[in-house]
Design an enzyme around this catalytic site. Structure first.
Site, PDB file in Angstrom:
ATOM      1  N   LYS A  90     117.081 -52.014  -7.875  1.00 59.03           N
ATOM      2  CA  LYS A  90     116.257 -51.631  -9.024  1.00 59.03           C
ATOM      3  C   LYS A  90     115.135 -52.623  -9.301  1.00 59.03           C
ATOM      4  CE  LYS A  90     118.309 -47.775 -10.334  1.00 59.03           C
ATOM      5  NZ  LYS A  90     117.603 -46.486 -10.171  1.00 59.03           N
ATOM      6  N   GLU A 112     115.460 -46.197 -19.491  1.00 58.45           N
ATOM      7  CA  GLU A 112     116.776 -45.573 -19.515  1.00 58.45           C
ATOM      8  C   GLU A 112     117.655 -46.324 -18.536  1.00 58.45           C
ATOM      9  OE1 GLU A 112     114.470 -44.775 -17.442  1.00 58.45           O
ATOM     10  OE2 GLU A 112     115.559 -44.542 -15.557  1.00 58.45           O
ATOM     11  N   SER A 379     123.001 -50.428  -1.889  1.00 61.50           N
ATOM     12  CA  SER A 379     121.970 -50.531  -2.923  1.00 61.50           C
ATOM     13  C   SER A 379     122.327 -51.481  -4.056  1.00 61.50           C
ATOM     14  CB  SER A 379     121.695 -49.141  -3.501  1.00 61.50           C
ATOM     15  OG  SER A 379     122.895 -48.562  -3.982  1.00 61.50           O
TER      16      SER A 379
END
Lengths: 403, 268
Positions: A90, A112, A379
């Site tokens: 991210k 969010e 990830s």
């Protein structure tokens, strides 16, 4: 046209910008800033320097033979986005957008978050750049990812539990849009995935495609060839598009996205949007949506908060319809077994989201055989999931041994 | 261009009393029957144009009051086809034109052409579409043209002049002038930005223009009608219906209508 050239607003019939007029000016401003930044070597230099000195890029690749022994003997190579600062992919997108926000002169970030990984990354960037920060998180998710709530608050962010709708990621996105409409002059909505209205799907992809660009070169260097297949988990789809993108125009490389199958596709409790949804509009773009006959969005289910979303990025919808990528569902239990297997065979605890890709890689290994080389996007890391996993496997000392 | 029942009603109200009062209520709240009763009561109390909301799971432009009501309608079993039942039932009893306020996905899933035909057949006047703009609405522009339905697009304080022209050129019925940057819900001050935006819209030829978001009192209706052709009240009516039922929403509508009627017909 090369598949890599898709710039939006549309990917085939998917994407677009279906948004209230109040936000169009901000989306136009963002598109222009992004177009300008793409042509500006100074912007690229600034972002690259941040990735080198703050994110910890390039992230390494790790071959995992003891894990691969359970996958039909295929070679399995992990792209280690879990080793990035803040613990997931991210941060790649967040730092890129935060640099743009600095150029726009805005001083407040909102976002969010589902699992909390994107919220933590955004709160981190806000701390780094001296911006204020509000994170919207479904109330259900604030409970199952309590550790990340604490991390965001320590970083100085305000975390707002969202109590309407299904109280998960989609409702957090609704609430972030409502905040943005009211505060757009000072505030940037730092959307965390390749969904939402244009320019987000293309822009977030551009910030995430570094994953695949690095991994493609790293795998070539390690094995002397391109991988047979690339596997990633898909919620909104940002880590998947990030690792897929460099391979889109390598037709020999098969691309597989693994969606959350929850309790199974027949149970109705899943988040397998591309398998079970149909085209519609959600959160500003046309894409596959889990919806009822009337077009009301249905609640998704996944053990993984980060994949618990009834929409999916429009570029994935396009790749599915083109047949360029294949999407399958992995159940909660398959993901959890892969989660434990990687932990025990390789000493790497993955995020439950990423464990869906690992479970998919086990399937692919058996199908593709021992000559296959499978690149998996790891990830994120699993620290945030200790409570869920502890309960699931009964390895907590108190109160966690029910299952 | 076909005639617009909504524009006609607004112009008539403007000629008679200085401006139109437009009242919003969601269909299916608290149930289908009472939502019809409440809508009829609004018109009988003096509302000139009805805006009936189609409950949707992800209403990004709505504040807490309307979210709670539309979510309750969904929980109570609202279906999209109920829109046509409600519009027909209201039109059988009162003459005010009805616009349906809807997010786009339910229309898309029902089928844009089919939705247009069924709305027209039920006696509906057209749609207000808060989450699509004219540049993303090709199928709706075509369907509304063919079926002869009004289409109301939004204009915001942040819209460029070019985008105001786009909204003005493609809206029929009125242009929805978003008073303030934010979502639906009562506010103590209706933003000064509304007056500026109304002036900018006039300059690009928008007619009629109605102001919405944040209007909840007769005084605010009165003030808005000094510079706009219509005032739109939503959350305050929904709250009255939620708290006090049909009689409460009728009294509030009557008070709001007095606010509209007190407006001098020559704006100062």
């Amino acid at each position: 046209m090369a598949l890599r050239d898709g710039e939006g607003p549309f990917f085939g019939e998917f994407g677009g910008r279906y948004m209230p007029e109040s936000l169009i000016a901000a989306l136009d401003e963002l598109s222009e800033a992004w177009q300008a930044a793409k042509l500006d070597p100074e912007f690229a230099g600034e972002l690259a320097a941040l990735h080198r000195t703050y994110t910890g890029r390039p992230s390494i690749i790790t071959e995992v033979p003891r894990f691969a022994a359970h996958a039909g003997g295929a070679r399995i190579i992990l792209k280690r986005e879990d080793l990035n600062h803040t613990g997931s992919h991210k941060i790649n997108n967040v730092l890129g957008q935060a640099l743009l926000v600095k150029r726009l002169g805005k001083t407040r970030l909102i976002a969010e978050t589902g699992a909390g990984q994107h919220g933590v990354a955004t709160a981190t960037a806000a701390a780094l750049f001296g911006m204020s920060c509000t994170i919207y998180m479904g109330e259900v998710d604030t409970k199952r990812q309590a550790l990340n709530v604490a991390r965001m608050r320590l970083l100085g962010a305000e975390v707002v539990p969202v109590t309407n709708g299904s109280r998960t990621l989609k409702d957090a996105i609704n609430e972030a849009f409502r905040d943005w409409v009211a505060n757009v002059e000072t505030t940037h909505y730092l959307l965390g995935t390749v969904s939402g209205p244009h320019p987000f799907p293309a822009m977030v992809r551009d910030f995430q495609k570094i994953i695949g660009e690095e991994a493609r070169a790293q795998v070539l260097e390690l094995t002397g060839a391109l991988p047979t297949a690339v596997a990633a988990c898909v919620g909104g789809g940002s880590n998947a598009i990030g690792i897929f993108h460099a391979f889109l125009d390598d037709p020999s490389v098969k691309l597989f996205g693994f969606e959350p199958g929850g309790f199974g596709l027949d149970s109705g409790k899943h988040g397998a949007t591309l398998e079970m949804g149909r085209p519609g509009i959600l959160h500003g773009n046309r894409t596959y949506v889990l919806q009822d006959e009337d077009g009301q969005t249905m609640e998704s289910h996944s053990i993984s908060a980060g994949l618990d979303y009834p929409g999916v990025g429009p570029e994935h919808a396009w790749l599915k319809d083109l047949g360029r990528a294949t999407y399958r569902a992995i159940t909660d239990d398959e993901a959890m077994q892969a989660f434990r297997l990687l932990s025990r065979t390789e000493g790497i605890i993955p995020a439950i989201e990423s464990a869906h890709a690992l479970a998919g890689a086990i399937q692919l290994g058996h199908e593709l055989g021992p000559d296959a080389v499978i690149l998996v996007n790891l990830s994120g890391r699993g620290d945030k999931d200790m409570e869920t996993a502890g309960r699931y496997f009964g390895v907590l000392d108190e109160g966690g041994a029910e299952q | 261009m076909s005639a617009s029942p909504v524009a006609d009603a607004i112009h008539a109200a403007k000629a008679a009393q200085g401006g139109a009062l437009i009242g919003y209520l969601p269909i299916g709240f608290p149930d289908l029957e009472q939502s019809v009763e409440a809508a009829v009561a609004l018109v009988e109390a003096g509302v000139d144009v009805l805006e009936l909301g189609l409950p949707y799971s992800d209403p990004v432009m709505d504040g807490p009051v309307i979210q709670a009501a539309t979510q309750a309608a969904l929980v109570a079993g609202f279906r999209v086809k109920d829109v046509f039942t409600a519009v027909r039932a209201v039109r059988e009893r009162v003459r005010a034109p009805i616009l349906v306020m809807t997010y786009w996905n339910p229309v898309l899933q029902y089928g844009v052409e089919r939705f247009a035909d069924d709305l027209k057949a039920a006696g509906g006047a057209g749609l207000i579409t808060p989450d699509i703009t004219p540049d993303s609405a090709a199928d709706w522009l075509a369907a509304s043209e063919r079926a002869g339905l009004d289409r109301v697009f939004l204009a915001a304080p942040t819209s460029t002049d070019e985008r105001l022209r786009l909204a003005a050129a493609h809206s029929r019925g009125f242009v929805y002038t978003v008073s303030t940057m934010g979502i639906t819900g009562a506010r103590t001050d209706v933003d000064a930005a509304a007056r500026t935006l109304a002036t900018r819209l006039r300059a690009v030829g928008a007619d009629p223009i109605c102001v919405g978001i944040g209007i909840s009192t007769p005084e605010q209706v009165h003030d808005v009608l000094r510079y706009a052709d219509g005032a739109i009240v939503g959350s305050a009516l929904v709250k009255a219906l939620a708290d006090g039922g049909v009689s409460a929403v009728a009294s509030l509508a009557a008070a709001l209508a007095r606010g509209a009627r007190d407006t001098p017909s020559l704006a100062d």
